[in-house]
Design a protein around this motif. Structure first.
Motif, PDB file in Angstrom:
ATOM      1  N   ARG A 220       0.813  -1.206   0.000  1.00 36.13           N
ATOM      2  CA  ARG A 220       0.000   0.000   0.000  1.00 36.13           C
ATOM      3  C   ARG A 220       0.850   1.261   0.000  1.00 36.13           C
ATOM      4  NH1 ARG A 220      -4.692   0.929   4.543  1.00 36.13           N
ATOM      5  NH2 ARG A 220      -5.509   2.889   3.781  1.00 36.13           N
TER       6      ARG A 220
ATOM      7  N   TRP B   2      -4.512   5.556   0.630  1.00 36.00           N
ATOM      8  CA  TRP B   2      -3.111   5.428   0.998  1.00 36.00           C
ATOM      9  C   TRP B   2      -2.992   5.317   2.515  1.00 36.00           C
ATOM     10  CZ3 TRP B   2      -2.705  10.554  -2.036  1.00 36.00           C
ATOM     11  CH2 TRP B   2      -2.885  10.303  -3.403  1.00 36.00           C
ATOM     12  N   ARG B   3      -1.788   5.037   2.982  1.00 38.65           N
ATOM     13  CA  ARG B   3      -1.553   4.899   4.422  1.00 38.65           C
ATOM     14  C   ARG B   3      -0.712   6.081   4.914  1.00 38.65           C
ATOM     15  NH1 ARG B   3      -1.663   0.629   7.874  1.00 38.65           N
ATOM     16  NH2 ARG B   3      -1.916  -0.866   6.163  1.00 38.65           N
TER      17      ARG B   3
ATOM     18  N   ARG C 151      -0.591  -1.945  -4.741  1.00 39.04           N
ATOM     19  CA  ARG C 151      -1.726  -2.714  -4.226  1.00 39.04           C
ATOM     20  C   ARG C 151      -1.891  -2.484  -2.730  1.00 39.04           C
ATOM     21  NH1 ARG C 151       0.574  -7.095  -1.669  1.00 39.04           N
ATOM     22  NH2 ARG C 151       2.746  -7.487  -2.249  1.00 39.04           N
ATOM     23  N   ALA C 152      -3.097  -2.697  -2.258  1.00 38.33           N
ATOM     24  CA  ALA C 152      -3.392  -2.472  -0.836  1.00 38.33           C
ATOM     25  C   ALA C 152      -3.120  -3.740  -0.047  1.00 38.33           C
ATOM     26  CB  ALA C 152      -4.852  -2.041  -0.657  1.00 38.33           C
ATOM     27  N   ASP C 153      -2.082  -3.732   0.791  1.00 41.42           N
ATOM     28  CA  ASP C 153      -1.866  -4.821   1.723  1.00 41.42           C
ATOM     29  C   ASP C 153      -1.271  -4.255   2.992  1.00 41.42           C
ATOM     30  OD1 ASP C 153       1.109  -6.188   0.089  1.00 41.42           O
ATOM     31  OD2 ASP C 153       0.856  -4.473   1.398  1.00 41.42           O
ATOM     32  N   ASP C 154      -0.829  -5.113   3.886  1.00 41.22           N
ATOM     33  CA  ASP C 154      -0.357  -4.653   5.180  1.00 41.22           C
ATOM     34  C   ASP C 154       1.083  -5.081   5.411  1.00 41.22           C
ATOM     35  OD1 ASP C 154      -2.765  -3.378   6.081  1.00 41.22           O
ATOM     36  OD2 ASP C 154      -3.622  -5.353   6.348  1.00 41.22           O
TER      37      ASP C 154
END
Length: 241
Positions: free
Chosen positions: A11, A36-37, A136-139
């Protein structure tokens, strides 16, 4: 930081450096709503430490900070990550400041007061040009206070200092950071970290918690808490509850 991280790092991470809490909160909300983060920092030294841990894809940087000058922060960010997109925040009458910032490598600027929509649009343009807009959105990265864990590289930093962990210590810390402030029992920890509930497992958890405290908390404000009779939780050092 060694160059701007690409989409494979997950992300999009935006470092927000400003000493006004209300403005930082608004910018963080706008960044979050953009998908976004946000990683907020209230001063230059904190920003540089956080940048080394979280490897941001872009930076929103106030030109006036309480410790390091905004241009000093920009210079150091540029030295460590030459291609990192930086959006400067400047006062409306600070023309000379804007010219200095652009000359030193800032990619764009907005003048105060500004609309949050403008900041997001300018950031989106910078990210697009840097090739990270579609991350991509991940953690992959978890941040709690000054503690940063990166799953992809299995690295841990606290206050910008790297911390070496064994494989199981890393897995235990990742589990705690996946559930910040939540109390996890020894049985839950065993199940998720060791996939086991064998006899003596409670003592095993105690040993690994003790090891983590020695590495994460020693000489610093404690983050790993024991909740008597229930289990363990991780909380930011500022969270006294």
């Amino acid at each position: 930081m060694s160059g701007t991280p690409g989409p494979r790092n997950g992300r999009v991470r935006v470092l927000i450096v400003d000493d006004e809490p209300a403005l930082t909160e608004l910018l963080s909300v706008a960044v979050t709503e953009a998908g976004w983060r946000p990683y907020p920092a209230a001063d230059g030294h904190s920003a540089l430490r956080l940048a080394r841990g979280c490897a941001p894809h872009a930076v929103v940087l106030d030109g006036m900070l309480p410790d390091l000058d905004g241009l000093q922060v920009l210079r150091r960010l540029r030295y460590e990550s030459p291609k990192l997109p930086v959006l400067m925040l400047t006062a409306r009458d600070a023309l000379e400041r804007r010219i200095e910032g652009l000359a030193m490598g800032a990619d764009d600027y907005v003048t105060k007061p500004f609309s949050l929509e403008e900041v997001v649009l300018r950031l989106r343009g910078l990210l697009r040009r840097a090739g990270t807009a579609g991350a991509r959105a991940d953690d992959s990265v978890r941040v709690l206070g000054d503690l940063v864990l990166t799953e992809e590289t299995r690295e841990v930093h606290r206050d910008g200092t790297p911390i070496g962990l064994t494989a199981k210590e890393f897995d235990l810390l990742a589990l705690l950071l996946n559930h910040p402030r939540q109390v996890l029992s020894k049985a839950q920890i065993l199940e998720h970290v060791w996939s086991s509930t064998f006899d003596g497992g409670g003592n095993l958890v105690e040993v690994y918690i003790s090891n983590l405290r020695r590495k994460i908390d020693k000489g610093r404000a404690p983050m790993i808490r024991t909740v008597r009779g229930l289990g363990y939780a991780i909380r930011s050092a500022e969270d006294g509850r």
